[in-house]
Design a protein around this motif. Structure first.
Motif, short mmCIF file in Angstrom:
data_model
loop_
_atom_site.label_atom_id
_atom_site.label_comp_id
_atom_site.label_asym_id
_atom_site.label_seq_id
_atom_site.Cartn_x
_atom_site.Cartn_y
_atom_site.Cartn_z
N ILE A 51 0.85 -1.19 0.00
CA ILE A 51 0.00 0.00 0.00
C ILE A 51 0.88 1.24 0.00
O ILE A 51 1.81 1.36 0.80
CB ILE A 51 -0.94 0.02 1.21
N HIS A 52 0.57 2.15 -0.91
CA HIS A 52 1.25 3.44 -0.93
C HIS A 52 0.17 4.52 -0.96
O HIS A 52 -0.37 4.82 -2.02
CB HIS A 52 2.17 3.56 -2.15
N TRP A 53 -0.18 5.04 0.21
CA TRP A 53 -1.28 5.99 0.32
C TRP A 53 -0.74 7.31 0.86
O TRP A 53 -0.36 7.41 2.01
CB TRP A 53 -2.37 5.44 1.24
N THR A 54 -0.72 8.33 0.01
CA THR A 54 -0.13 9.61 0.37
C THR A 54 -1.19 10.58 0.89
O THR A 54 -2.40 10.33 0.77
CB THR A 54 0.56 10.24 -0.85
N ALA A 55 -0.72 11.70 1.43
CA ALA A 55 -1.64 12.75 1.88
C ALA A 55 -2.46 13.28 0.71
O ALA A 55 -3.65 13.59 0.87
CB ALA A 55 -0.85 13.88 2.53
N GLU A 56 -1.83 13.38 -0.47
CA GLU A 56 -2.55 13.86 -1.66
C GLU A 56 -3.66 12.90 -2.06
O GLU A 56 -4.76 13.33 -2.46
CB GLU A 56 -1.58 14.05 -2.84
N GLN A 57 -3.40 11.61 -1.95
CA GLN A 57 -4.44 10.63 -2.29
C GLN A 57 -5.60 10.72 -1.30
O GLN A 57 -6.77 10.59 -1.69
CB GLN A 57 -3.84 9.22 -2.31
N ASN A 58 -5.29 10.94 -0.05
CA ASN A 58 -6.34 11.12 0.95
C ASN A 58 -7.17 12.36 0.64
O ASN A 58 -8.40 12.36 0.77
CB ASN A 58 -5.71 11.24 2.34
N THR A 59 -6.49 13.41 0.18
CA THR A 59 -7.19 14.65 -0.17
C THR A 59 -8.10 14.45 -1.37
O THR A 59 -9.16 15.07 -1.47
CB THR A 59 -6.18 15.78 -0.45
#
Length: 263
Positions: A51-59
């Protein structure tokens, strides 16, 4: 400007290849009345490996939910990479409607089938292990391309060049010959008496006319960073987003016979 409809597919949240920052920039500049998420929005296939989940993806997720709360009709049609969500079609989460497919009527009265398209991919349907290996190879090319892009910037080379896109272009004719994805989709649409289709899945943004039946593909947000948009007249066009310019890049034309705008 505010668009009547925006179509996005193959965002692949949860992967290193997802260009969430460019998608956020695109969404800020493209408010719309209706938003279709045409499959492979979340990549559960890749997330089962890592899993690679960044702050931008959360946004991105927060932005989509915010759009739904503020009056945009958001319709999510799961694809093969997020097929687990197909069990929930017919329900809504945070104002986002989940559907197996949709029929969209354009401003000029055309009826378009909205599907992801994996049902017409013989590899995905009957040889899933081949599809998974192909997906891993494609993601590897995209990750290599990230380093190539950084090297090009350091060398002062302008413009965006895609290794994955180059490889895809080289093998596309062979793939089309064997699997004939586009023709299969068009035959299905004609059998249902519809005027066209909007799909994703193959990461190849384009709009084509097949003897009066429209075929439109959204592209993706791991390589081409493209979407389809509909204006108030009902015309559809491909938009490839150039984040550094904060405007649509005008040069997108995957094939010389494709049209950027079809009304």
């Amino acid at each position: 400007m505010r668009w009547k409809t925006v179509f996005l597919s193959d965002i692949h949240l949860g992967t290193r290849a997802c260009q969430a920052d460019r998608l956020l920039d695109f969404l800020r500049h493209h408010p719309c009345e209706r938003l279709y998420l045409v499959g492979d929005i979340i990549d559960f296939w890749a997330m089962s490996r890592s899993i690679h989940w960044t702050a931008e993806q959360n946004t991105v997720v927060q932005k989509l939910l915010r759009m739904a709360r503020h009056g945009t009709q958001v319709v999510f049609i799961p694809g093969n990479h997020d097929e687990a969500l197909r069990d929930y079609c017919g329900t809504a989460f945070g104002g986002v409607e989940l559907r197996e497919e949709a029929i969209h009527t354009t401003a000029d009265g055309r009826r378009l089938l909205i599907i992801h398209g994996d049902a017409f991919d013989q590899v995905t349907r009957h040889h899933r292990w081949v599809a998974v290996l192909g997906d891993m190879a494609y993601n590897t090319l995209v990750r290599i391309n990230i380093w190539l892009s950084r090297a090009r910037r350091l060398l002062g080379i302008s413009g965006y060049w895609s290794l994955a896109g180059y490889a895809k272009q080289k093998v596309k004719k062979a793939i089309d010959f064997v699997f004939d994805f586009e023709d299969s989709v068009i035959h299905h649409v004609r059998d249902r008496g519809l005027d066209g289709v909007v799909c994703g899945h193959i990461h190849w943004p384009t709009i084509k006319d097949f003897d009066g039946t429209m075929y439109a593909n959204c592209g993706d947000w791991v390589d081409s960073c493209s979407a389809l948009v509909e204006d108030d007249s009902g015309a559809l066009r491909v938009v490839r987003w150039d984040a550094s310019m904060a405007r649509p890049a005008p040069e997108l034309q995957p094939h010389k016979e494709d049209a950027e705008c079809v009304s």
